[in-house]
Design a protein around this motif. Structure first.
Motif, PDB file in Angstrom:
ATOM      1  N   UNK A 124      -9.613  44.858   9.730  1.00 23.17           N
ATOM      2  CA  UNK A 124      -9.572  43.555   9.198  1.00 23.17           C
ATOM      3  C   UNK A 124      -8.589  43.516   8.108  1.00 23.17           C
ATOM      4  N   UNK A 125      -8.396  44.451   7.311  1.00 21.92           N
ATOM      5  CA  UNK A 125      -7.455  44.313   6.072  1.00 21.92           C
ATOM      6  C   UNK A 125      -5.975  44.407   6.644  1.00 21.92           C
ATOM      7  N   UNK A 126      -5.935  45.280   7.623  1.00 20.57           N
ATOM      8  CA  UNK A 126      -4.563  45.374   8.390  1.00 20.57           C
ATOM      9  C   UNK A 126      -4.304  44.044   9.225  1.00 20.57           C
ATOM     10  N   UNK A 127      -5.381  43.729   9.843  1.00 19.02           N
ATOM     11  CA  UNK A 127      -4.981  42.232  10.696  1.00 19.02           C
ATOM     12  C   UNK A 127      -4.705  41.203   9.546  1.00 19.02           C
ATOM     13  N   UNK A 128      -5.341  41.110   8.470  1.00 24.78           N
ATOM     14  CA  UNK A 128      -4.894  40.080   7.603  1.00 24.78           C
ATOM     15  C   UNK A 128      -3.495  40.278   7.161  1.00 24.78           C
ATOM     16  N   UNK A 129      -3.161  41.279   6.852  1.00 25.11           N
ATOM     17  CA  UNK A 129      -1.926  41.729   6.494  1.00 25.11           C
ATOM     18  C   UNK A 129      -0.656  41.320   7.476  1.00 25.11           C
ATOM     19  N   UNK A 130      -0.997  41.237   8.722  1.00 22.99           N
ATOM     20  CA  UNK A 130      -0.172  40.783   9.859  1.00 22.99           C
ATOM     21  C   UNK A 130      -0.412  39.428  10.196  1.00 22.99           C
ATOM     22  N   UNK A 131      -1.209  38.808   9.785  1.00 19.06           N
ATOM     23  CA  UNK A 131      -1.320  37.422  10.120  1.00 19.06           C
ATOM     24  C   UNK A 131      -2.313  37.371  11.111  1.00 19.06           C
ATOM     25  N   UNK A 132      -3.099  38.066  11.577  1.00 20.71           N
ATOM     26  CA  UNK A 132      -3.964  37.900  12.690  1.00 20.71           C
ATOM     27  C   UNK A 132      -5.452  37.612  12.128  1.00 20.71           C
ATOM     28  N   UNK A 133      -5.660  37.797  10.793  1.00 22.63           N
ATOM     29  CA  UNK A 133      -7.013  37.287  10.398  1.00 22.63           C
ATOM     30  C   UNK A 133      -6.936  36.514   9.201  1.00 22.63           C
TER      31      UNK A 133
END
Length: 232
Positions: A84-93
């Protein structure tokens, strides 16, 4: 939307695999010391994300003290923290953390699910359990009518999801091989759009602690999946 809600309700009551039922309920009863004051979910874990998702992220199965505890995929364990940290970084979370079902996390154009809905002993479902659970994922992907891309986390998920995708799209023979960053475009059997299937190492501690999967590696694959799904 109602179709997915009903499906998720059905998933959460499934008792088809005796070994998985016994294990998930034992874990919920015994608990881990750090979570002894919490009430574990202890049931099959449905998918998570908006009904109009164009990207599906497919893992393996719920973690015993992660999703089996919280009731939401990749929530409450280190694999989920990494993902989720990676998803947030790319705009998916909407946020970089996932701790509980009511923590306010929202996904952008993405639904997270798994081919096996119950936590298995040693994180290893049997082939029979995988195949018994398959109809749930078939129905789930059928209801995601806007699906354009599937990001598969790990070789087990890759092997499990290809027969599911074959229900809706043409899967070539021999089947495409799993690899980090592997990508194949499947043509539809009906009037659905083609779907991009992308491989990624699973964000397990075995992979993240050893450096086999790094944050930059995961973010690169997530950005590619986001692009293939036409999100943002």
């Amino acid at each position: 939307m109602r179709g997915l809600v009903l499906l998720d309700e059905e998933v959460s009551t499934c008792r088809a695999c005796p070994r998985l039922v016994a294990w998930r309920e034992e874990v919920a009863r015994v608990k881990r010391a750090a979570f002894r004051d919490e009430t574990y979910w202890g049931r099959p874990v449905p998918g998570f994300g908006p009904p109009n998702a164009s990207l599906a992220i497919v893992g393996l199965a719920p973690a015993a003290h992660g999703a089996n505890r919280t009731g939401r995929m990749f929530t409450g364990d280190r694999s989920g923290d990494f993902l989720y940290a990676a998803m947030h970084a790319v705009g998916l979370a909407s946020q970089p953390t996932a701790t509980s079902r009511d923590d306010g996390l929202e996904l952008v154009g993405t639904r997270i699910t798994a081919p096996v809905k119950c936590a298995p002993p040693e994180n290893k479902p049997t082939p029979t359990e995988r195949d018994t659970c398959r109809p749930w994922l078939v129905r789930e992907l059928a209801l995601l009518t806007t699906l354009k891309a599937v990001l598969v986390l790990g070789a087990f998920g890759w092997q499990a999801v290809l027969p599911v995708l074959a229900e809706h799209w043409h899967v070539p023979k021999p089947r495409p091989r799993f690899g980090h960053g592997a990508e194949v475009v499947l043509e539809p059997r009906t009037d659905r759009p083609p779907v991009h299937v992308i491989g990624c190492f699973h964000p397990s501690q075995q992979n993240t602690f050893t450096g086999r999967l790094t944050r930059p590696m995961l973010e690169t694959v997530l950005r590619r999946a986001k692009q293939a799904a036409s999100i943002g």
